[in-house]
Enzyme design. Structure first.
Site, short mmCIF file in Angstrom:
data_model
loop_
_atom_site.label_atom_id
_atom_site.label_comp_id
_atom_site.label_asym_id
_atom_site.label_seq_id
_atom_site.Cartn_x
_atom_site.Cartn_y
_atom_site.Cartn_z
N SER A 105 -4.48 -11.60 16.01
CA SER A 105 -3.30 -12.47 14.60
C SER A 105 -3.58 -13.90 15.58
CB SER A 105 -1.69 -11.99 14.88
OG SER A 105 -1.63 -12.30 16.58
N HIS A 116 -1.90 -6.20 12.10
CA HIS A 116 -2.31 -7.05 11.12
C HIS A 116 -4.12 -7.00 9.57
CE1 HIS A 116 0.18 -10.73 12.03
NE2 HIS A 116 -0.10 -10.70 13.18
N LYS A 139 5.39 -5.75 8.85
CA LYS A 139 4.46 -6.58 7.93
C LYS A 139 4.17 -6.12 6.88
CE LYS A 139 3.04 -8.55 12.57
NZ LYS A 139 3.06 -7.84 13.86
C1 LIG Z 1 3.17 -8.17 15.30
C2 LIG Z 1 2.94 -7.38 15.53
C3 LIG Z 1 2.98 -6.24 16.88
C4 LIG Z 1 4.67 -5.76 16.60
O1 LIG Z 1 5.05 -5.33 15.59
P1 LIG Z 1 7.00 -4.80 15.66
O2 LIG Z 1 7.51 -4.24 14.43
O3 LIG Z 1 7.49 -6.04 14.90
O4 LIG Z 1 7.01 -4.77 16.61
C5 LIG Z 1 2.17 -5.49 17.50
N1 LIG Z 1 1.26 -6.03 17.27
C6 LIG Z 1 0.49 -7.14 17.40
C7 LIG Z 1 -1.60 -7.21 16.81
C8 LIG Z 1 1.51 -7.35 16.19
O5 LIG Z 1 0.51 -8.59 15.82
#
Ligand SMILES: *Cc1c(COP(=O)(O)O)cnc(C)c1O
Length: 404
Positions: free
Chosen positions: A192, A220, A251
Site C-alpha cells: 500500500s 488494495h 476499501k
Molecule cells: C487496509 C488493510 C488491512 C486492514 O483492513 P481493515 O479491514 O481496515 O482492518 C489489512 N491489510 C492490508 C494490506 C490493508 O491495506
C-alpha cells in the site's frame, strides 16, 4: 483526587506524547462533514470546505453509491441494527452467509469466513493453521496486521526483503533445512505504501518447487484490480495457485467495514472453530453486510469504473511527472509522489490543502527515513477534470515551494 501512582503514569504517557510531537511525528486527524467521495466536505472552523480527495481507498467510488446505501437501509429494516452475539452462540443471519458465499464464488474458493475487519482476519488466520512445526515466510513490507497475526502463531518465522525472489527462495531452503512440516508464504497483493504488485506467478512457482502454500492479502486489489475485480491473482495470472486470500470490505467494496478469509473448505471450517477474532467478536452489523454484498455485486459488473480508474492513474502519473515530480513506477491506482524528507512532504501537503486538494504526507516510521512521500490514490469517483485540477495543484504548489 487521583492517587499518586496514576499521576506518575499519566506523566509518563504525556512524556511519550511529547517525544512523538518533538520528533514531528504526531498524526493529526481531520474531520469530514459529509460522505466519503471524490469531492468531500472537510470540517473547517465552524463550517466546511469543499475539497478534492486523493487519499481514500474508495477506488471504485462505492462508499456513497445510492444502491449500496439503499441495500444497507433495507437490511436494517429486515434484519435490525445489530446481531448482539458472536456466531457460535446465536448463529449468523442469512445475510452473512450470502455475503460469505458471494465472496468465495467471486474469488474462486470453496468458502469464505467474515471477520469484523481484515485486521482481524489477518490477526486470526495464522495461529489456527500453522503450528510450531511449521514455517511462515513473510514479505518484509507486509501490512501490520499480517506481522501481528504471524507473531500470534507458534510457527517459525522467516522474512524476506520485499519482492526479492532470491531472498524468498533462501527462506524456503532455510525453513526446509530447519525441518518445517508445512510452509506458508504470506504477502500483500499490493503494497500500500509503494503501490507495487507482488510477483505472484514467481512466488507461486517457488511455492510449488519448495512445497509451500501461498497466502495473499488483497485489501488494495479486491474489487478494482484484475478481471471483474478478482484482485492480484487474476491481474498477475497466478489465479487459483494462491491458496488463501484475505481481504477487506472497508476499501473498494463499499468502504464500510469487515474482512474475510477465502480458501478451501477445511481451512475455512477450521478457522470457524479456532480463529480467535471470529470466535470472540460480534458479527458484522446487518446494514454493513448488506451494503458490502451490494458493493461486491456492483464491483463485479463495473468494468466502466475499473477502466476510468486505470485512465485516472495513467493520467495523474504522467501529469505529475511532467510537472517535475518523481513517482514510484507501478500499475495500480496508488501513486506515491516521492519527496525525501518528512518536512517536504508536510509542506507540500499543506500547500495542496490550501489549493483544495486533500492528501496525506507519509513519513517515518510509516515509510523508511528519507523516503517521505505523498501517497495519492485515484478513484472512479473523480472525473478527468478533477484529475487535471489535482495535477495543476501539484505543479503550482511544487513551484511555489521550489520543489520542481
Ligand atoms: C487496509 C488493510 C488491512 C486492514 O483492513 P481493515 O479491514 O481496515 O482492518 C489489512 N491489510 C492490508 C494490506 C490493508 O491495506
Amino acid at each position: 483526587m487521583l492517587p499518586a501512582m496514576s499521576d506518575a503514569f499519566l506523566r509518563h504517557i504525556r512524556a511519550t506524547l511529547d517525544e512523538i510531537e518533538a520528533a514531528g511525528l504526531t498524526k493529526r486527524e481531520r474531520l469530514l462533514a459529509g460522505p466519503q467521495g471524490g469531492r468531500i466536505r472537510v470540517a473547517s472552523g465552524g463550517g466546511a470546505r469543499d475539497m478534492l480527495n486523493l487519499c481514500a481507498n474508495n477506488y471504485l467510488g462505492l462508499a456513497d453509491h445510492p444502491d449500496v446505501i439503499a441495500a444497507a437501509k433495507q437490511a436494517m429494516d429486515g434484519f435490525g441494527f445489530g446481531m448482539a452475539s458472536v456466531r457460535f452462540i446465536c448463529g449468523a443471519q442469512t445475510l452473512h452467509r450470502e455475503l460469505e458465499l458471494a465472496i468465495a464464488s467471486h474469488l474462486g474458493k470453496d468458502d469464505a469466513i467474515a471477520f469484523a475487519a481484515c485486521f482481524d482476519a489477518n490477526g486470526g488466520v495464522f495461529e489456527p493453521l500453522m503450528g510450531e512445526e511449521d514455517a511462515i515466510i513473510s514479505d518484509g513490507l507486509n501490512h501490520a496486521s499480517i506481522i501481528d497475526g504471524v507473531r500470534l502463531s507458534r510457527a517459525k518465522r522467516y522474512r524476506f526483503a520485499t519482492c526479492d525472489m532470491n531472498a524468498l527462495e533462501d527462506c524456503l531452503k532455510r525453513s526446509h533445512a530447519d525441518g518445517a512440516r508445512f510452509k506458508l508464504i504470506a504477502t500483500d497483493g499490493v503494497f500500500s505504501m509503494d503501490g507495487t504488485v507482488a510477483k505472484l506467478p514467481e512466488i507461486c512457482a517457488l511455492a510449488e518447487r519448495h512445497g509451500a502454500m501461498v497466502l495473499v492479502d488483497d485489501c488494495h486489489a479486491t474489487g478494482h484490480l484484475g478481471e471483474q475485480g478478482r484482485g492480484t491473482p487474476a491481474l498477475t495470472g497466478a489465479g487459483d495457485r494462491v491458496d488463501i486470500v484475505t481481504g477487506t470490505l472497508g476499501k473498494t467494496l463499499g468502504g464500510g467495514m469487515g474482512g474475510f478469509v477465502a480458501a478451501a473448505q477445511p481451512i475455512v471450517d477450521l478457522l470457524r472453530q479456532r480463529a480467535r477474532p471470529y470466535l470472540f467478536s460480534n458479527s458484522l452489523a446487518p446494514p454493513v453486510a448488506a451494503g458490502a454484498l451490494k458493493a461486491l455485486e456492483i464491483a463485479i459488473a463495473a468494468d466502466d469504473r475499473r477502466a476510468l480508474l486505470g485512465d485516472h492513474a495513467r493520467r495523474f502519473r504522467a501529469g505529475v511527472e511532467a510537472a517535475g515530480f518523481t513517482t514510484l513506477p507501478g500499475v495500480t491506482p496508488i501513486i506515491p509522489v516521492m519527496l525525501g524528507e518528512a518536512r517536504l512532504a508536510q509542506d507540500l501537503a499543506a500547500a495542496l490543502d490550501r489549493r483544495g486538494v486533500y492528501v496525506a504526507g507519509f513519513f517515518f516510521p510509516v515509510v523508511p527515513k528519507g523516503q517521505a512521500r505523498i501517497r495519492t490514490q485515484m478513484s472512479a469517483a473523480l472525473t478527468a477534470e478533477d484529475v487535471d485540477f489535482a495535477i495543476g495543484a501539484f505543479a503550482d504548489a511544487g513551484r511555489a515551494l521550489g520543489m520542481v
